[in-house]
Design an enzyme around this catalytic site. Structure first.
Site, PDB file in Angstrom:
ATOM      1  N   ASN A  41       0.810  -1.235   0.000  1.00  0.00           N
ATOM      2  CA  ASN A  41       0.000   0.000   0.000  1.00  0.00           C
ATOM      3  C   ASN A  41       0.838   1.278   0.000  1.00  0.00           C
ATOM      4  O   ASN A  41       0.422   2.302  -0.518  1.00  0.00           O
ATOM      5  CB  ASN A  41      -1.020  -0.006   1.136  1.00  0.00           C
ATOM      6  CG  ASN A  41      -0.413  -0.162   2.494  1.00  0.00           C
ATOM      7  OD1 ASN A  41       0.746  -0.545   2.607  1.00  0.00           O
ATOM      8  ND2 ASN A  41      -1.168   0.127   3.526  1.00  0.00           N
TER       9      ASN A  41
ATOM     10  N   CYS B 228      -3.437   1.109   6.844  1.00  0.00           N
ATOM     11  CA  CYS B 228      -3.781   0.366   8.063  1.00  0.00           C
ATOM     12  C   CYS B 228      -4.254   1.299   9.176  1.00  0.00           C
ATOM     13  O   CYS B 228      -4.803   0.833  10.168  1.00  0.00           O
ATOM     14  CB  CYS B 228      -2.613  -0.504   8.509  1.00  0.00           C
ATOM     15  SG  CYS B 228      -1.086   0.390   8.494  1.00  0.00           S
TER      16      CYS B 228
ATOM     17  N   GLU C 265       7.931   2.388  14.511  1.00  0.00           N
ATOM     18  CA  GLU C 265       8.720   2.879  13.376  1.00  0.00           C
ATOM     19  C   GLU C 265       8.702   4.401  13.382  1.00  0.00           C
ATOM     20  O   GLU C 265       7.724   5.018  13.817  1.00  0.00           O
ATOM     21  CB  GLU C 265       8.127   2.350  12.069  1.00  0.00           C
ATOM     22  CG  GLU C 265       8.295   0.846  11.953  1.00  0.00           C
ATOM     23  CD  GLU C 265       7.976   0.311  10.577  1.00  0.00           C
ATOM     24  OE1 GLU C 265       7.071   0.832   9.917  1.00  0.00           O
ATOM     25  OE2 GLU C 265       8.650  -0.646  10.166  1.00  0.00           O
TER      26      GLU C 265
END
Ligand code: ADP
Length: 493
Positions: free
Chosen positions: A159, A294, A472
């Site tokens: 994505n 997400c 992250e």
């Protein structure tokens, strides 16, 4: 508008292992399809176990020298990588839009977003200091030193083909790790282009290796890495079932893991919210990338008093969205990534309608002169949605906004948290006490308060519960690639 790449060097069409751009050892190939038409437009290697093993051999050998390169020098190389990515924004944006389908403005936006992570970690590389610890006994000096973990394996989804690679590989290189990487089968080209630019930026041979593989062979490649004790960390973004498989199979080698998995984000609009801001925030969070992120709101809860007004404004905005291929300069929503994705969206909408939900915008596939391919779905608003419907339980991953009416704060917090997932949550309110009650009560790794666009390189991105673990971006993102070594020197008195 053309998506043709000006600089053919950005399409190597091969794996990079060590200094060699090469085909799969057994010569198998993978077709890359344009989601706008489903036509094959590029070919890359369909790698297997032999390629995966070769990549680890090379990365493991390179680690011995890369870890000793001073952080400042590593930072300069990563910074050069950032500069090259920015310089190639037009071609990289085209490549993303071509293989992933998002409108070109979003494709180019993703390149700059990816670059922001590369630049961030180049800067962080020089700040990965340790500590001098106050010794509890005389005659000792005690230190906590940070060291790179070793070879890391990165597995990325389709994505955000550039941002996911950047967010994983830049911190690894900055920390002094070496990398083996497998991008998603739907979008291998952007990753190969980024690795080509990293090579040009001066990342030494063996430090960054990439192999592409089909969905059928993904497990063959990744299982080699899972079972190899030389791979010390795996970083994965993708579905929860695959994430759980990685967690189980990496147990024997006790790898460090970062898992950024599925979400089921609630988006809550209270009576006291600024409704226009809430609609704006929802449009940004839900419809970016065609709803294929997400952190997309997957369940929208609107309080009684403002429900009808909110739905009316939302339906008007959603109905006006322009669906078109990325080659169309007016496109706001592109094709979905593949037939599997459109089938899931259709299943969710049909299930909701069969159980009493109403469609107030969209609600069907699109096939027209403007959108001739098979992968288009109309941006959709559903109302009267309840918690039993498939669209409330699973991520739809498409341009569908399912709205549920609620009455009380306690009720909506309980419903919002009644999911195994916990990646992002959003709410709109102007009541300062409620704001902090909600920020504490929502079970998720990320909370957006009166804000729909939450991601930034300086912020920690990641989830809790079935949405995974690890972060992250931000200074926490670098720590995932390092371990702490305690060094104690005695006999000093
Ligand atoms: P999605 O359903 O969004 O494609 P996946 O979790 O299936 O999400 O895919 C994310 C990444 O995981 C991709 O790179 C894919 O090739 C890889 N992958 C898929 N299945 C497996 C598997 N069984 N083992 C290892 N990697 C896998």
């Amino acid at each position: 508008m053309s998506l043709t790449i000006q600089n053919p060097i950005l399409m190597p069409g091969a794996n990079l292992i060590g200094a060699e751009w090469s085909a799969a050892a057994d010569g198998r190939t993978l077709n890359v399809c344009d989601p706008a038409t489903d036509e094959v437009f590029a070919i890359v290697p369909d790698s297997g176990a032999a390629d995966a093993r070769h990549a680890v051999d090379v990365a493991h050998a390179a680690f011995a020298t890369w870890k000793k390169v001073p952080a400042k020098q590593r930072a300069q190389i990563v910074k050069r990588w950032n500069d090259l990515v920015v310089a190639h924004v037009e071609d990289l944006g085209r490549l993303i839009s071509r293989e992933q389908g998002k409108p070109l403005a979003e494709g180019k936006g993703e390149v700059m977003y990816a670059a922001s992570y590369i630049e961030w970690f180049a800067e962080e590389a020089t700040r990965a200091d340790g500590d001098v610890i106050a010794a509890p006994v005389p005659g000792r000096r005690m230190f906590a030193l940070r060291e790179p973990v070793g070879v890391i394996a990165a597995i990325t989804p389709w994505n955000f083909p550039a941002a996911m690679i950047a967010r994983k590989i830049a911190p690894a290189l900055a920390a002094g790790c070496t990398v083996v990487c497998k991008p998603a089968e739907d979008t291998p080209l952007t990753s190969l282009a980024l690795v080509k630019l990293a090579e040009q930026a001066g990342v030494p041979p063996g430090v960054l290796n990439i192999v592409t593989a089909s969905r059928e062979r993904a497990a063959e490649v990744v299982d080699v890495w899972l079972d190899d004790p030389r791979v010390r960390k795996m970083t994965f973004t993708g579905s929860t079932p695959v994430g759980k498989h990685l967690a189980r199979r990496s147990a024997d080698t006790l790898k460090k893991l970062s898992l950024e998995l599925g979400g089921n984000a609630p988006f809550i609009v209270f009576d006291d919210a600024d409704l226009d801001a809430a609609v704006e925030g929802l449009m940004a969070a839900k419809f970016r990338n065609g709803g294929q992120t997400c952190v997309c709101p997957n369940r929208i809860f609107v309080q009684d008093k403002v429900h009808d007004a909110f739905v009316e404004k939302l339906a008007a905005r959603v109905s006006a969205l322009v669906v078109a291929p990325a080659t169309d300069s007016a496109a706001q929503i592109g094709p979905m990534i593949n037939a599997r994705a459109v089938d899931k969206i259709e299943r969710h909408v049909n299930d909701a309608v069969s159980r009493g939900a109403r469609v107030v915008a969209g609600g069907k596939r699109i096939k027209s002169d403007r959108c001739p391919g098979p992968n288009y779905y109309a941006p959709t608003v559903l109302v009267d949605v309840d918690a039993t419907m498939e669209c409330s339980c699973e991520e739809t991953f498409g341009p569908v906004a399912p709205v549920t009416r609620f009455s009380t704060e306690a009720e909506v917090v309980a419903t919002a948290n009644a999911t195994p997932f916990g990646l992002a949550a959003y709410f709109y309110s102007n009541d300062v006490k409620r704001i902090w009650r909600l920020a504490d009560a929502l079970e998720s790794g990320i909370v957006g308060i009166n804000e729909g666009a939450i991601a930034a390189e300086a912020a920690p991105f990641g989830g809790i519960k079935d949405s995974g673990y690890g972060r992250e971006g931000s200074r926490y993102g670098l720590e995932e690639y390092m371990h702490i070594k305690y060094v104690c020197q005695g006999q000093l008195d």
